[in-house]
Design a protein around this motif. Structure first.
Motif, PDB file in Angstrom:
ATOM      1  N   ASP A  42     -37.801 113.178  71.694  1.00 35.51           N
ATOM      2  CA  ASP A  42     -37.448 111.939  72.398  1.00 35.51           C
ATOM      3  C   ASP A  42     -37.526 110.765  71.425  1.00 35.51           C
ATOM      4  OD1 ASP A  42     -37.537 109.554  73.986  1.00 35.51           O
ATOM      5  OD2 ASP A  42     -38.189 110.755  75.706  1.00 35.51           O
ATOM      6  N   ASP A  43     -36.469 109.973  71.389  1.00 36.41           N
ATOM      7  CA  ASP A  43     -36.442 108.904  70.373  1.00 36.41           C
ATOM      8  C   ASP A  43     -37.430 107.777  70.666  1.00 36.41           C
ATOM      9  OD1 ASP A  43     -35.168 107.391  72.293  1.00 36.41           O
ATOM     10  OD2 ASP A  43     -33.307 107.112  71.151  1.00 36.41           O
ATOM     11  N   VAL A  44     -38.112 107.854  71.813  1.00 34.35           N
ATOM     12  CA  VAL A  44     -39.185 106.891  72.068  1.00 34.35           C
ATOM     13  C   VAL A  44     -40.292 107.072  71.011  1.00 34.35           C
ATOM     14  CG1 VAL A  44     -40.600 108.297  73.644  1.00 34.35           C
ATOM     15  CG2 VAL A  44     -40.499 105.836  73.976  1.00 34.35           C
ATOM     16  N   PHE A  45     -40.323 108.227  70.350  1.00 29.74           N
ATOM     17  CA  PHE A  45     -41.358 108.517  69.346  1.00 29.74           C
ATOM     18  C   PHE A  45     -40.912 108.229  67.912  1.00 29.74           C
ATOM     19  CE2 PHE A  45     -42.484 111.545  72.815  1.00 29.74           C
ATOM     20  CZ  PHE A  45     -43.688 110.939  73.170  1.00 29.74           C
ATOM     21  N   LYS A  46     -39.730 107.659  67.753  1.00 29.53           N
ATOM     22  CA  LYS A  46     -39.184 107.447  66.414  1.00 29.53           C
ATOM     23  C   LYS A  46     -40.179 106.738  65.492  1.00 29.53           C
ATOM     24  CE  LYS A  46     -34.351 107.220  65.226  1.00 29.53           C
ATOM     25  NZ  LYS A  46     -33.041 106.768  65.684  1.00 29.53           N
ATOM     26  N   THR A  47     -40.891 105.776  66.044  1.00 23.88           N
ATOM     27  CA  THR A  47     -41.828 105.028  65.195  1.00 23.88           C
ATOM     28  C   THR A  47     -43.286 105.424  65.447  1.00 23.88           C
ATOM     29  OG1 THR A  47     -41.819 103.284  66.857  1.00 23.88           O
ATOM     30  CG2 THR A  47     -40.312 103.013  65.004  1.00 23.88           C
ATOM     31  N   SER A  48     -43.492 106.500  66.204  1.00 27.06           N
ATOM     32  CA  SER A  48     -44.873 106.940  66.496  1.00 27.06           C
ATOM     33  C   SER A  48     -45.322 107.933  65.444  1.00 27.06           C
ATOM     34  CB  SER A  48     -44.951 107.607  67.865  1.00 27.06           C
ATOM     35  OG  SER A  48     -44.388 106.801  68.849  1.00 27.06           O
ATOM     36  N   THR A  49     -45.767 107.420  64.299  1.00 30.95           N
ATOM     37  CA  THR A  49     -46.150 108.357  63.230  1.00 30.95           C
ATOM     38  C   THR A  49     -47.332 109.234  63.636  1.00 30.95           C
ATOM     39  OG1 THR A  49     -47.252 106.458  62.287  1.00 30.95           O
ATOM     40  CG2 THR A  49     -45.233 107.182  61.189  1.00 30.95           C
ATOM     41  N   ILE A  64     -34.293 116.111  65.195  1.00 30.15           N
ATOM     42  CA  ILE A  64     -33.173 115.335  65.743  1.00 30.15           C
ATOM     43  C   ILE A  64     -33.746 114.478  66.870  1.00 30.15           C
ATOM     44  CG2 ILE A  64     -30.919 115.418  66.887  1.00 30.15           C
ATOM     45  CD1 ILE A  64     -30.451 118.172  65.688  1.00 30.15           C
ATOM     46  N   PHE A  65     -33.671 113.165  66.712  1.00 37.76           N
ATOM     47  CA  PHE A  65     -34.153 112.282  67.773  1.00 37.76           C
ATOM     48  C   PHE A  65     -33.059 112.114  68.823  1.00 37.76           C
ATOM     49  CE2 PHE A  65     -36.995 110.931  64.297  1.00 37.76           C
ATOM     50  CZ  PHE A  65     -38.216 111.025  64.959  1.00 37.76           C
ATOM     51  N   VAL A  66     -33.443 112.231  70.076  1.00 35.83           N
ATOM     52  CA  VAL A  66     -32.474 112.139  71.164  1.00 35.83           C
ATOM     53  C   VAL A  66     -32.974 111.120  72.187  1.00 35.83           C
ATOM     54  CG1 VAL A  66     -31.207 113.432  72.940  1.00 35.83           C
ATOM     55  CG2 VAL A  66     -31.973 114.603  70.869  1.00 35.83           C
ATOM     56  N   SER A  67     -32.085 110.284  72.674  1.00 36.02           N
ATOM     57  CA  SER A  67     -32.470 109.306  73.690  1.00 36.02           C
ATOM     58  C   SER A  67     -32.593 109.980  75.051  1.00 36.02           C
ATOM     59  CB  SER A  67     -31.410 108.213  73.767  1.00 36.02           C
ATOM     60  OG  SER A  67     -31.586 107.473  74.969  1.00 36.02           O
ATOM     61  N   ALA A  68     -33.622 109.568  75.795  1.00 42.82           N
ATOM     62  CA  ALA A  68     -33.778 110.069  77.167  1.00 42.82           C
ATOM     63  C   ALA A  68     -33.332 109.016  78.178  1.00 42.82           C
ATOM     64  CB  ALA A  68     -35.228 110.474  77.417  1.00 42.82           C
ATOM     65  N   LEU A  80     -24.743 118.759  70.463  1.00 44.49           N
ATOM     66  CA  LEU A  80     -25.965 119.085  69.705  1.00 44.49           C
ATOM     67  C   LEU A  80     -25.840 120.468  69.065  1.00 44.49           C
ATOM     68  CD1 LEU A  80     -28.779 117.766  72.073  1.00 44.49           C
ATOM     69  CD2 LEU A  80     -28.501 117.149  69.663  1.00 44.49           C
ATOM     70  N   VAL A  81     -25.306 121.408  69.822  1.00 45.33           N
ATOM     71  CA  VAL A  81     -25.144 122.767  69.294  1.00 45.33           C
ATOM     72  C   VAL A  81     -24.231 122.740  68.070  1.00 45.33           C
ATOM     73  CG1 VAL A  81     -24.157 125.047  69.794  1.00 45.33           C
ATOM     74  CG2 VAL A  81     -25.624 123.927  71.477  1.00 45.33           C
ATOM     75  N   GLU A  82     -23.151 121.984  68.175  1.00 44.48           N
ATOM     76  CA  GLU A  82     -22.212 121.905  67.050  1.00 44.48           C
ATOM     77  C   GLU A  82     -22.894 121.288  65.829  1.00 44.48           C
ATOM     78  OE1 GLU A  82     -18.222 120.867  68.205  1.00 44.48           O
ATOM     79  OE2 GLU A  82     -18.083 119.646  66.379  1.00 44.48           O
ATOM     80  N   GLN A  83     -23.619 120.197  66.075  1.00 43.57           N
ATOM     81  CA  GLN A  83     -24.332 119.531  64.985  1.00 43.57           C
ATOM     82  C   GLN A  83     -25.321 120.492  64.310  1.00 43.57           C
ATOM     83  OE1 GLN A  83     -26.537 116.141  66.461  1.00 43.57           O
ATOM     84  NE2 GLN A  83     -27.604 115.806  64.523  1.00 43.57           N
ATOM     85  N   ILE A  84     -26.032 121.268  65.105  1.00 41.59           N
ATOM     86  CA  ILE A  84     -27.033 122.187  64.558  1.00 41.59           C
ATOM     87  C   ILE A  84     -26.354 123.302  63.761  1.00 41.59           C
ATOM     88  CG2 ILE A  84     -28.750 123.936  65.206  1.00 41.59           C
ATOM     89  CD1 ILE A  84     -29.468 122.020  67.591  1.00 41.59           C
TER      90      ILE A  84
END
Ligand code: NAD
Ligand code: ZN
Length: 360
Positions: A42-49, A64-68, A80-84
């Motif tokens: 969850d991209d809410v954790f992007k800055t949660s080191t 991969i950070f994803v927005s919820a 996402l599958v294609e990207q992976i």
């Protein structure tokens, strides 16, 4: 009578700080150094080191950070599958979802679509998945949905909002570390927690109830009452108990079904994009007629935690829009049958449903 033979999550680790054991858990599951672990976070954790620095990355592993912000879409799963696939030398060793129900459902769906042909929308329904999914791990960071134990991944597709329900959907491993839920904002804590509470009420009041579902549902309901109505728990106890409530609530509906609130909230979600937790709350608040005791307690919990729900969300809908919402909702036959019995169509007419929606 033929009884259903449901799969369960085969491995679970529970405890404050157990997230630190993730590296040890994953190591034996690595297929080879070219087959990465993909962490959907969850991209809410992007800055949660404090959290991201503890994700055990080696070789070609990726986060991969994803927005919820929005609920999972079938097209999003396909992308996402294609990207992976494009970024990995070989099929991944595993998919690890870290977040709320949104990220957990995405992780389940992506792991399925890495081994099954076609598009995610082709598998919305019951038992359409042919091949075993890639190894997948669920790590909830907010408690309530039960997505960590369930046999479904709920997706909004071009035509419907419907889960991929299959024996391959449940996680191979779940990590229950309540510390990860410590920064959930109060409103969201309440909405997602109430998803669990509503699962309990709908399961326990449903016509599909049986001893299996009842035992889990009663346990989860007691835990919800302790967390949301009493004052005796400290923060950590409360987080741990809600995490277990979510688990038991999920287990309860595995062998029964949800009911009126879920059937109606799917309609809201499809048409208005209302998210599951808050949508369930908006609907449930108006369901005294169907769940008198449950709604009474819900209102007490709402008051205790100063939660103010949006109102008038259906007031400006056109007849076409209302009809679409009613179609989506009435389509969920097992939910209605569980809630109201075999003759549910006589009780929940289109007009009745419309009246209920217009109250919201
Ligand atoms: P969510 O995953 O949608 O997240 C809600 C919000 O909380 C987001 O803004 C997210 O960024 C934030 N958040 C999550 N963890 C946080 C943390 N630790 N600190 C701060 N913010 C945090 O929430 P949800 O209610 O858990 O999940 C809803 C989704 O779950 C819906 O898409 C619904 O369809 C699905 N669902 C699935 C099942 C199932 O059995 N598969 C059951 C119920 C619901
Ligand atoms: Zn739910």
């Amino acid at each position: 009578m033929s009884y259903k033979n449901f799969p369960m999550v085969p491995r679970v680790i529970f405890g404050r700080g157990s997230f630190d054991q993730l590296g040890d858990i994953l190591a034996p599951k690595r297929l080879n150094i070219n087959a990465p672990f993909i962490f959907l976070v969850d991209d809410v954790f992007k800055t949660s080191t404090w959290l991201t620095s503890r994700i055990p990355l080696s070789y070609d592993d990726k986060i991969i950070f994803v927005s919820a912000a929005e609920e999972p879409k079938t097209g999003q799963v396909d992308a996402l599958v294609e990207q992976i696939i494009l970024k990995s030398k070989e099929r991944p060793s595993g998919i690890i979802g870290i977040g709320g129900g949104t990220l957990l459902d995405l992780a389940k769906a992506v792991s399925i679509m890495l081994t099954n042909e076609g598009e995610a929308k082709d598998y919305q329904g019951w038992d359409l998945v042919k091949n075993k999914a890639v190894y997948h791990v669920g790590i909830p960071t907010i408690s309530g949905t039960g997505a960590e134990v369930s046999r479904t991944t709920v997706l909004t597709g071009p035509e419907r909002k419907l889960g991929i329900n299959s024996d391959y959907t449940p996680f191979d491993q779940v990590v229950l570390d309540s510390e990860l839920t410590k920064n959930v904002p109060t409103d969201q804590w309440f909405y997602t927690g109430m998803d669990c509470y509503i699962h309990c009420i709908e399961s326990l009041q449903g016509t599909y109830l049986n001893a299996f579902s009842e035992s889990y549902g009663e346990m989860a309901l007691e835990l919800c009452k302790e967390v949301f109505l009493e004052d005796k728990l400290d923060k950590i106890e409360s987080q741990e108990k809600l995490m277990m409530a979510s688990w038991h609530g999920g287990m309860s509906i595995v062998y029964s079904q949800v009911g009126v609130a879920h059937a109606m909230s799917y309609g809201l979600s499809y048409l208005l994009g209302t998210k599951h937790g808050i949508g369930n709350c908006i609907v449930f608040d108006q369901l005294e007629e169907f769940y008198p005791e449950g709604v009474k307690l819900f209102k007490q919990m709402k008051e205790k935690h100063d939660i103010v729900l949006p109102t008038g969300i259906c007031a400006n809908l056109s007849d076409d829009e209302l009809n679409k919402m009613i179609d989506i909702s009435l389509d969920l036959e097992p939910l209605w049958e569980n809630a109201l019995g075999k003759n549910w169509q006589k009780i929940m007419t289109r007009d009745k449903l419309k009246d209920l929606y217009l109250k919201m």
